[in-house]
Design a protein around this motif. Sequence first.
Motif, PDB file in Angstrom:
ATOM      1  N   GLN A 106       7.718  71.090  15.322  1.00 55.55           N
ATOM      2  CA  GLN A 106       7.754  70.318  14.084  1.00 55.55           C
ATOM      3  C   GLN A 106       7.028  68.988  14.261  1.00 55.55           C
ATOM      4  O   GLN A 106       6.275  68.562  13.385  1.00 55.55           O
ATOM      5  N   GLN A 107       7.236  68.335  15.400  1.00 52.36           N
ATOM      6  CA  GLN A 107       6.543  67.072  15.685  1.00 52.36           C
ATOM      7  C   GLN A 107       5.034  67.286  15.713  1.00 52.36           C
ATOM      8  O   GLN A 107       4.279  66.513  15.139  1.00 52.36           O
ATOM      9  N   LEU A 108       4.613  68.323  16.404  1.00 50.70           N
ATOM     10  CA  LEU A 108       3.192  68.630  16.532  1.00 50.70           C
ATOM     11  C   LEU A 108       2.568  68.847  15.163  1.00 50.70           C
ATOM     12  O   LEU A 108       1.543  68.246  14.833  1.00 50.70           O
ATOM     13  N   ILE A 109       3.187  69.678  14.351  1.00 51.55           N
ATOM     14  CA  ILE A 109       2.629  70.016  13.044  1.00 51.55           C
ATOM     15  C   ILE A 109       2.664  68.807  12.115  1.00 51.55           C
ATOM     16  O   ILE A 109       1.666  68.476  11.471  1.00 51.55           O
ATOM     17  N   PHE A 110       3.799  68.115  12.044  1.00 52.07           N
ATOM     18  CA  PHE A 110       3.903  66.943  11.182  1.00 52.07           C
ATOM     19  C   PHE A 110       2.878  65.881  11.590  1.00 52.07           C
ATOM     20  O   PHE A 110       2.150  65.355  10.749  1.00 52.07           O
ATOM     21  N   SER A 111       2.819  65.559  12.862  1.00 52.67           N
ATOM     22  CA  SER A 111       1.910  64.512  13.340  1.00 52.67           C
ATOM     23  C   SER A 111       0.454  64.896  13.140  1.00 52.67           C
ATOM     24  O   SER A 111      -0.363  64.058  12.750  1.00 52.67           O
ATOM     25  N   SER A 112       0.127  66.142  13.392  1.00 53.42           N
ATOM     26  CA  SER A 112      -1.260  66.588  13.229  1.00 53.42           C
ATOM     27  C   SER A 112      -1.711  66.505  11.785  1.00 53.42           C
ATOM     28  O   SER A 112      -2.834  66.107  11.496  1.00 53.42           O
ATOM     29  N   ILE A 113      -0.817  66.844  10.876  1.00 52.66           N
ATOM     30  CA  ILE A 113      -1.178  66.831   9.457  1.00 52.66           C
ATOM     31  C   ILE A 113      -1.071  65.420   8.884  1.00 52.66           C
ATOM     32  O   ILE A 113      -1.988  64.944   8.220  1.00 52.66           O
ATOM     33  N   TYR A 114       0.023  64.743   9.126  1.00 49.03           N
ATOM     34  CA  TYR A 114       0.247  63.440   8.501  1.00 49.03           C
ATOM     35  C   TYR A 114      -0.565  62.329   9.167  1.00 49.03           C
ATOM     36  O   TYR A 114      -1.212  61.541   8.496  1.00 49.03           O
ATOM     37  N   TYR A 115      -0.528  62.240  10.481  1.00 50.82           N
ATOM     38  CA  TYR A 115      -1.190  61.146  11.170  1.00 50.82           C
ATOM     39  C   TYR A 115      -2.650  61.447  11.506  1.00 50.82           C
ATOM     40  O   TYR A 115      -3.484  60.555  11.504  1.00 50.82           O
ATOM     41  N   ASN A 116      -2.948  62.703  11.836  1.00 50.67           N
ATOM     42  CA  ASN A 116      -4.312  63.054  12.234  1.00 50.67           C
ATOM     43  C   ASN A 116      -5.112  63.676  11.097  1.00 50.67           C
ATOM     44  O   ASN A 116      -6.239  64.102  11.309  1.00 50.67           O
ATOM     45  N   GLU A 123      -6.326  76.190  14.948  1.00 48.43           N
ATOM     46  CA  GLU A 123      -6.223  75.562  16.276  1.00 48.43           C
ATOM     47  C   GLU A 123      -5.070  76.139  17.088  1.00 48.43           C
ATOM     48  O   GLU A 123      -5.196  76.340  18.289  1.00 48.43           O
ATOM     49  N   LEU A 124      -3.941  76.359  16.425  1.00 52.59           N
ATOM     50  CA  LEU A 124      -2.749  76.844  17.119  1.00 52.59           C
ATOM     51  C   LEU A 124      -2.661  78.366  17.154  1.00 52.59           C
ATOM     52  O   LEU A 124      -1.747  78.915  17.762  1.00 52.59           O
ATOM     53  N   ASN A 125      -3.602  79.002  16.456  1.00 46.42           N
ATOM     54  CA  ASN A 125      -3.618  80.463  16.370  1.00 46.42           C
ATOM     55  C   ASN A 125      -2.280  80.994  15.825  1.00 46.42           C
ATOM     56  O   ASN A 125      -1.660  81.875  16.403  1.00 46.42           O
ATOM     57  N   LYS A 126      -1.855  80.379  14.710  1.00 40.01           N
ATOM     58  CA  LYS A 126      -0.614  80.766  14.057  1.00 40.01           C
ATOM     59  C   LYS A 126      -0.891  80.956  12.576  1.00 40.01           C
ATOM     60  O   LYS A 126      -1.837  80.378  12.038  1.00 40.01           O
ATOM     61  N   PRO A 127      -0.063  81.745  11.885  1.00 41.95           N
ATOM     62  CA  PRO A 127      -0.273  81.943  10.446  1.00 41.95           C
ATOM     63  C   PRO A 127      -0.093  80.630   9.679  1.00 41.95           C
ATOM     64  O   PRO A 127       0.763  79.810  10.013  1.00 41.95           O
ATOM     65  N   THR A 158       5.748  76.224   6.492  1.00 42.97           N
ATOM     66  CA  THR A 158       7.207  76.273   6.597  1.00 42.97           C
ATOM     67  C   THR A 158       7.711  75.229   7.577  1.00 42.97           C
ATOM     68  O   THR A 158       8.680  74.513   7.301  1.00 42.97           O
ATOM     69  N   THR A 159       7.064  75.127   8.708  1.00 41.89           N
ATOM     70  CA  THR A 159       7.463  74.151   9.725  1.00 41.89           C
ATOM     71  C   THR A 159       7.272  72.725   9.207  1.00 41.89           C
ATOM     72  O   THR A 159       8.107  71.850   9.460  1.00 41.89           O
ATOM     73  N   LEU A 160       6.202  72.491   8.464  1.00 46.05           N
ATOM     74  CA  LEU A 160       5.973  71.173   7.875  1.00 46.05           C
ATOM     75  C   LEU A 160       7.073  70.841   6.867  1.00 46.05           C
ATOM     76  O   LEU A 160       7.583  69.719   6.840  1.00 46.05           O
ATOM     77  N   GLU A 166      10.116  71.922   6.946  1.00 45.76           N
ATOM     78  CA  GLU A 166      11.308  71.634   7.743  1.00 45.76           C
ATOM     79  C   GLU A 166      11.269  70.193   8.257  1.00 45.76           C
ATOM     80  O   GLU A 166      12.290  69.491   8.247  1.00 45.76           O
ATOM     81  N   ALA A 167      10.095  69.760   8.701  1.00 46.27           N
ATOM     82  CA  ALA A 167       9.936  68.383   9.207  1.00 46.27           C
ATOM     83  C   ALA A 167      10.210  67.379   8.099  1.00 46.27           C
ATOM     84  O   ALA A 167      10.915  66.372   8.306  1.00 46.27           O
ATOM     85  N   PHE A 168       9.681  67.634   6.908  1.00 51.32           N
ATOM     86  CA  PHE A 168       9.954  66.729   5.779  1.00 51.32           C
ATOM     87  C   PHE A 168      11.421  66.750   5.372  1.00 51.32           C
ATOM     88  O   PHE A 168      11.966  65.726   4.982  1.00 51.32           O
ATOM     89  N   ALA A 169      12.075  67.899   5.518  1.00 50.23           N
ATOM     90  CA  ALA A 169      13.514  67.977   5.211  1.00 50.23           C
ATOM     91  C   ALA A 169      14.303  67.085   6.165  1.00 50.23           C
ATOM     92  O   ALA A 169      15.260  66.418   5.768  1.00 50.23           O
ATOM     93  N   ILE A 170      13.899  67.047   7.426  1.00 52.28           N
ATOM     94  CA  ILE A 170      14.566  66.186   8.412  1.00 52.28           C
ATOM     95  C   ILE A 170      14.395  64.721   8.021  1.00 52.28           C
ATOM     96  O   ILE A 170      15.343  63.936   8.086  1.00 52.28           O
ATOM     97  N   ILE A 171      13.211  64.375   7.560  1.00 51.75           N
ATOM     98  CA  ILE A 171      12.946  62.987   7.152  1.00 51.75           C
ATOM     99  C   ILE A 171      13.782  62.647   5.913  1.00 51.75           C
ATOM    100  O   ILE A 171      14.395  61.578   5.855  1.00 51.75           O
ATOM    101  N   ARG A 172      13.814  63.556   4.949  1.00 56.48           N
ATOM    102  CA  ARG A 172      14.607  63.298   3.725  1.00 56.48           C
ATOM    103  C   ARG A 172      16.094  63.140   4.030  1.00 56.48           C
ATOM    104  O   ARG A 172      16.758  62.288   3.458  1.00 56.48           O
ATOM    105  N   LYS A 173      16.611  63.943   4.943  1.00 60.16           N
ATOM    106  CA  LYS A 173      18.031  63.847   5.326  1.00 60.16           C
ATOM    107  C   LYS A 173      18.342  62.496   5.944  1.00 60.16           C
ATOM    108  O   LYS A 173      19.420  61.958   5.758  1.00 60.16           O
ATOM    109  N   GLY A 174      17.388  61.970   6.700  1.00 61.17           N
ATOM    110  CA  GLY A 174      17.610  60.728   7.418  1.00 61.17           C
ATOM    111  C   GLY A 174      17.515  59.483   6.564  1.00 61.17           C
ATOM    112  O   GLY A 174      17.902  58.408   6.979  1.00 61.17           O
ATOM    113  N   LEU A 175      16.940  59.609   5.376  1.00 63.52           N
ATOM    114  CA  LEU A 175      16.783  58.426   4.521  1.00 63.52           C
ATOM    115  C   LEU A 175      18.041  58.101   3.867  1.00 63.52           C
ATOM    116  O   LEU A 175      18.888  57.804   3.559  1.00 63.52           O
TER     117      LEU A 175
END
Length: 120
Positions: free
Chosen positions: A77-87, A97-101, A107-109, A111-120
């Motif tokens: 989740q960190q990898l995907i969120f950081s790659s998309i949001y920061y990079n 790049e990751l050879n994934k669908p 979906t993983t992204l 999930e990462a945003f759901a974690i951020i929303r929960k924490g706010l």
Amino acid sequence: MKDHQKAEQHLVSIFNAIPQHLHEINNTDTNIWCQLQRLAKKHLSDSFVVGGGSHLGNGINTRQDKNKFLDRMTDEQQLIFSSIYYNHKTTLQLAKELNKPEDLIRTTLKEAFAIIRKGL
């Protein structure tokens, strides 16, 4: 940013970078506010990524100064969120790049945003 002096330095360097990017900002097809936000995000991501940042799989950098939200995410989740949001990568680029669908990346992204929303 908690350090006001550091925040001010970043703000000054972002404003100093504007003249170098006027041709991008003045593009009539894009909202100027969006272009300025993109420039600021790129500047900040360049300041936190690269150099001493941590590396997660395939040599993709994530933010060096981990925050409480990133700490709650899995490595993937960190990898995907950081790659998309920061990079600024697209889900399609990252999927290749990751050879994934691309659906798994989205979906993983979400999930990462759901974690951020929960924490706010």
